[in-house]
Design a protein around this motif. Structure first.
Motif, PDB file in Angstrom:
ATOM      1  N   PHE A  82      30.149  66.147  82.609  1.00 28.73           N
ATOM      2  CA  PHE A  82      30.982  65.503  83.619  1.00 28.73           C
ATOM      3  C   PHE A  82      30.468  65.952  84.981  1.00 28.73           C
ATOM      4  CE2 PHE A  82      33.394  65.620  79.781  1.00 28.73           C
ATOM      5  CZ  PHE A  82      34.111  64.436  79.762  1.00 28.73           C
ATOM      6  N   GLY A  84      30.737  65.941  89.053  1.00 27.29           N
ATOM      7  CA  GLY A  84      31.561  65.687  90.234  1.00 27.29           C
ATOM      8  C   GLY A  84      32.936  66.320  90.189  1.00 27.29           C
ATOM      9  N   ILE A  85      33.219  67.151  89.191  1.00 27.97           N
ATOM     10  CA  ILE A  85      34.525  67.821  89.121  1.00 27.97           C
ATOM     11  C   ILE A  85      34.495  68.995  90.096  1.00 27.97           C
ATOM     12  CG2 ILE A  85      36.110  69.116  87.655  1.00 27.97           C
ATOM     13  CD1 ILE A  85      35.032  67.487  85.298  1.00 27.97           C
ATOM     14  N   ASN A 135      27.882  70.689  87.148  1.00 33.95           N
ATOM     15  CA  ASN A 135      28.315  69.830  86.035  1.00 33.95           C
ATOM     16  C   ASN A 135      29.147  70.645  85.055  1.00 33.95           C
ATOM     17  OD1 ASN A 135      26.857  67.736  87.093  1.00 33.95           O
ATOM     18  ND2 ASN A 135      25.151  67.931  85.672  1.00 33.95           N
ATOM     19  N   ARG A 155      33.040  56.482  83.395  1.00 38.73           N
ATOM     20  CA  ARG A 155      33.645  57.079  84.592  1.00 38.73           C
ATOM     21  C   ARG A 155      35.097  57.424  84.286  1.00 38.73           C
ATOM     22  NH1 ARG A 155      30.470  56.675  88.963  1.00 38.73           N
ATOM     23  NH2 ARG A 155      28.869  55.095  88.973  1.00 38.73           N
ATOM     24  N   ASN A 161      39.088  61.971  92.308  1.00 41.18           N
ATOM     25  CA  ASN A 161      37.625  61.937  92.430  1.00 41.18           C
ATOM     26  C   ASN A 161      37.066  61.126  91.276  1.00 41.18           C
ATOM     27  OD1 ASN A 161      37.337  63.632  94.708  1.00 41.18           O
ATOM     28  ND2 ASN A 161      37.654  65.408  93.409  1.00 41.18           N
ATOM     29  N   ILE A 163      34.575  60.624  88.596  1.00 42.42           N
ATOM     30  CA  ILE A 163      33.701  61.535  87.844  1.00 42.42           C
ATOM     31  C   ILE A 163      32.817  60.727  86.916  1.00 42.42           C
ATOM     32  CG2 ILE A 163      33.659  63.509  86.267  1.00 42.42           C
ATOM     33  CD1 ILE A 163      34.987  64.025  89.053  1.00 42.42           C
TER      34      ILE A 163
END
Length: 167
Positions: A82, A84-85, A135, A155, A161, A163
């Motif tokens: 994942f 963008g967390i 990530n 996604r 956000n 992700i």
């Protein structure tokens, strides 16, 4: 004349003695050469045996490397990454991921906790260079659960956000 004959006889005897000594030395030299050749033969055989053992060891190493790669591939087929967390100080990434994935799949937290084997963040030079969050890798106990998430979408939205989900 007798003196000459005597000196010739003495020379002949002396030469015969020297010839006998040379023959003996030649015989000793031949024996030494035979011993050296036997040692060389023995060393050659030992070297050949060692080469065969080395080939066998190299083959075992190659087989182990292949098995290791196969195990890695087998293991990573249960992973999802994942991207963008956002990272928080003292976060429990396992709880964050189980909660968010439960919302995403509309299931129960306890059920998903049993199906997640491992959750961790992965360092990457690009994320560090661009000041992005690392990530998150989620390893599921079965490939089926991973595929279920992938079939739904690539996604997911966590904390407002967007992700990306990667294999």
């Amino acid at each position: 004349l007798q003196d000459i004959q005597k000196s010739i006889k003495d020379l002949r005897d002396e030469l015969r003695g020297k010839i006998d000594e040379l023959k003996e030395e030649q015989h000793d030299f031949k024996n030494e050469v035979k011993e050296a050749m036997a040692k060389i033969q023995s060393l050659t055989e030992d070297t050949d045996k060692r080469k065969e053992k080395d080939k066998a060891q190299d083959q075992k190493i190659k087989n182990l490397e292949i098995a290791s790669l196969m195990a890695k591939c087998k293991n990573t087929e249960k992973h999802l990454r994942f991207r963008g967390i956002i990272e928080h100080k003292d976060e429990d990434i396992f709880d964050v991921m189980t909660t968010e994935l439960t919302k995403y799949l509309a299931g129960e937290v306890t059920e998903l906790e049993r199906e997640i084997d491992l959750v961790y963040r992965v360092n990457s030079p690009i994320a560090t260079k661009r000041n992005l969050p690392r990530n998150v890798v989620v390893q599921f106990t079965t490939k089926r659960k991973r595929d279920k998430i992938l079939t739904k979408s690539y996604r997911v939205e966590i904390d407002n956000n967007n992700i990306k989900i990667l294999k």
